[in-house]
Write a protein that holds these residues in place. Structure first.
Motif, short mmCIF file in Angstrom:
data_model
loop_
_atom_site.label_atom_id
_atom_site.label_comp_id
_atom_site.label_asym_id
_atom_site.label_seq_id
_atom_site.Cartn_x
_atom_site.Cartn_y
_atom_site.Cartn_z
N VAL A 1 29.87 -1.29 3.89
CA VAL A 1 30.85 -0.29 3.46
C VAL A 1 30.46 0.21 2.07
O VAL A 1 30.32 -0.58 1.13
CB VAL A 1 32.27 -0.89 3.42
CG1 VAL A 1 33.26 0.15 2.92
CG2 VAL A 1 32.66 -1.39 4.80
N SER A 2 30.26 1.51 1.95
CA SER A 2 29.87 2.10 0.67
C SER A 2 31.00 2.99 0.15
O SER A 2 32.04 3.14 0.78
CB SER A 2 28.58 2.91 0.84
OG SER A 2 28.74 3.88 1.85
N LYS B 1 31.19 6.22 -0.23
CA LYS B 1 31.34 7.57 0.36
C LYS B 1 31.53 8.63 -0.72
O LYS B 1 32.28 9.58 -0.55
CB LYS B 1 32.53 7.60 1.33
CG LYS B 1 32.46 6.60 2.46
CD LYS B 1 31.32 6.90 3.40
CE LYS B 1 31.36 6.04 4.64
NZ LYS B 1 31.24 4.61 4.38
N TYR C 1 31.70 -7.25 7.51
CA TYR C 1 31.03 -6.24 6.70
C TYR C 1 30.88 -6.75 5.28
O TYR C 1 31.59 -7.65 4.83
CB TYR C 1 31.83 -4.93 6.70
CG TYR C 1 33.17 -5.03 6.00
CD1 TYR C 1 33.29 -4.77 4.64
CD2 TYR C 1 34.32 -5.38 6.71
CE1 TYR C 1 34.51 -4.87 3.99
CE2 TYR C 1 35.54 -5.48 6.08
CZ TYR C 1 35.64 -5.22 4.73
OH TYR C 1 36.84 -5.32 4.09
N SER D 1 30.73 -5.07 1.38
CA SER D 1 31.06 -3.84 0.66
C SER D 1 30.21 -3.74 -0.61
O SER D 1 29.92 -4.73 -1.27
CB SER D 1 32.54 -3.83 0.29
OG SER D 1 32.82 -2.75 -0.59
N SER E 1 28.20 0.06 10.32
CA SER E 1 29.55 -0.47 10.13
C SER E 1 29.56 -1.80 9.41
O SER E 1 30.62 -2.24 8.94
CB SER E 1 30.24 -0.62 11.49
OG SER E 1 29.53 -1.51 12.33
#
Length: 532
Positions: free
Chosen positions: A276-277, A279, A250, A252, A273
């Motif tokens: 990755v953030s 959120k 991943y 980020s 997936s």
């Protein structure tokens, strides 16, 4: 004694050296983003170098390559927005592809070449000035797909109230941001954790992934060479083409935000997936608005046809939409038959045989399969409609019509009127079904409809409404309103625009059933919940 001390000293030195090497490699594996590569635009072999630093006041962009069907492209849009929001970059939207889809995933270089090749003007020139038109598959498919701006079908103003800027590409030159970067700029950095091992973090460093890595693009340090020697890695081995994306990797947004370059170019971003953030609340609100307000209602010919069908079926919330994916259903039944056959053969110790889909297309077997599907649907529709459909039809225009021999198309409009009358005056729960079918070759439509009509007499298709002149047949009002649809006479607009027409109709339905269920069910459910 001296020999023992010397042995222990050598052992400690070797252990220390090995530990240093291990820590160094682990740090490399877990770097937030290992020296993100810059794409070299020269005609030589494509290479990736450390990024160039640019003044922060210049607008920064990111983009990606589209792949898959509409729902894959929609997920890519959502993930692109996540990345753009967290990295404070402008998202350059690639065009939306309608019709024949591209492959789900291919490595970055193949995806980049494929993206550049989607210039229909050049493709027409190549195909029809040579002998390729009749023999080349890509030439045969030219009228089966088109790429259009998202804003043709969707109102993108929903993004304006969020802190993310979205523009649409102006051309296919992705190395210059689709026209948003100067032609003399070389400020593109490639990030694709699904293709390049050095682009992502490893969740499980002990997993030995069965992959064929992209060739090493940067100079290898002496420490890395020694590590590779200890691991017995051979640079002389020619890597094989990747068959699937790298797993457990991943990138980020906390890593990506550190890259001060004008353009970040991703490969496929449909796999959530892999990115990755933060959120954050802002991101959650943005994605909720995308899910609830991204409706393909921005194209007048499409919305007019949808409105006509909705009104013909009795108006909003007066009908149920049923979508049958027949190819998937046949594949499912074939698998079940295959499993049953193998179990019988194992008990009798016979050699395993295979089941052909042609068996299911035989009239008797197909009818049996459709009866099973109807039984399944009876348990899936809303309980009030299931009960109403199972009860005897009460005295009414509908009962009178069904008691007569009115199977010809001339009496179709009368049946539709009788169904609407029955729902409005006798039983408001009685289901009026709008049927969507993913057809297959050699399919007899009557064989599909007969078992369904026995349970749902008020079942209609778009083809029915067109035959009965209730709605216009074809897309004569379309004209040249879609950029890229150069030749109206050869385009299959039902295939290109049909899925979006179905979404608009399903959004105004009482309920939406899809079997087998796909991501489209969730998409329609979120729209339906918002506007119910």
């Amino acid at each position: 004694m001296l020999r023992i001390r010397t042995f222990y000293l050598i052992f400690i030195l070797l252990f220390t050296l090995f530990t240093i090497l291990l820590l160094h490699q682990t740090q490399q594996d877990h770097l937030n983003l290992k020296s993100a590569q810059q794409y070299n635009n020269s005609s030589e072999e494509k290479q990736y170098w450390p990024q160039v630093q640019y003044p922060p006041e210049q607008e920064q962009f990111l983009s990606y390559f589209p792949n898959g069907d509409f729902m894959d492209q929609f997920h890519s849009l959502r993930n692109g927005l996540r990345l753009a929001l967290d990295t404070n970059r402008t998202l350059i939207l690639p065009y939306l592809r309608l019709g024949k889809t591209l492959e789900d995933w291919v490595p970055f270089d193949i995806m980049a070449n494929r993206y550049e090749a989607q210039n229909k003007t050049k493709l027409f020139s190549i195909c029809y000035k040579t002998d390729l038109a009749e023999n080349d598959d890509d030439c045969k498919d030219l009228y089966n797909w088109v790429e259009i701006p998202w804003s043709t079908l969707f109102d993108l103003s929903v993004f304006k109230k969020h802190s993310v800027r979205v523009v649409e590409r102006q051309n296919l030159d992705w190395k210059h941001g689709g026209g948003w970067l100067p032609s003399d700029s070389s400020a593109v950095v490639v990030v694709d954790p699904l293709t390049f091992m050095e682009n992502g973090s490893v969740l499980d460093t002990h997993e030995q992934q069965n992959i064929q890595q992209h060739p090493i693009m940067a100079n290898t340090s002496p420490m890395q060479k020694l590590w590779k020697w200890l691991r017995k890695e051979d640079d002389s081995i020619v890597p094989l083409p990747m068959q699937r994306p790298l797993s457990h990797r991943y990138a980020s947004t906390s890593q990506l935000v550190q890259l001060n370059t004008r353009l970040l170019q991703f490969g496929s971003v449909s796999q959530s997936s892999a990115f990755v953030s933060s959120k954050s609340d802002q991101e959650i609100r943005l994605l909720e608005d995308v899910s609830h307000q991204m409706i393909p209602n921005h194209f007048l010919p499409l919305t007019e046809k949808a409105t006509n069908i909705i009104n013909a079926l009795g108006g909003p919330r007066s009908f149920t939409v049923l979508h049958l994916h027949l190819p998937d259903l046949i594949q499912r039944e074939t698998t079940l038959l295959q499993t049953d056959l193998w179990m019988e053969e194992e008990e009798e110790e016979m050699e395993k045989s295979t089941v052909s889909q042609d068996i299911l297309l035989a009239p008797e077997t197909f009818l049996e399969m459709m009866n099973a599907i109807v039984f399944e649907l009876a348990g899936d529709i809303p309980i009030n409609q299931a009960v109403s459909a199972a009860l005897p039809i009460q005295p009414s225009l509908l009962l009178d019509h069904l008691n007569q021999d009115n199977d010809d198309d001339h009496h179709g409009p009368e049946l539709l009127k009788a169904c609407i009358d029955y729902r409005n005056k006798v039983d408001s729960r009685y289901p009026i079904i709008y049927l969507i079918i993913d057809k297959i070759k050699m399919m007899d439509e009557n064989a599909v409809l007969k078992p369904l009509l026995e349970l749902f007499p008020c079942l209609f298709t778009r083809n029915d409404l067109q035959k009965w002149k209730i709605i216009e047949s074809g897309w004569n009002s379309l004209g040249n309103q879609i950029n890229g649809m150069e030749d109206y006479s050869l385009m299959d607009y039902d295939d290109l625009l049909g899925p979006f027409l179905d979404i608009l109709i399903a959004n105004e339905s009482y309920s939406f059933l899809e079997t087998p269920s796909t991501a489209l069910s969730m998409f329609v459910a979120k729209l339906h919940h918002m506007f119910k």
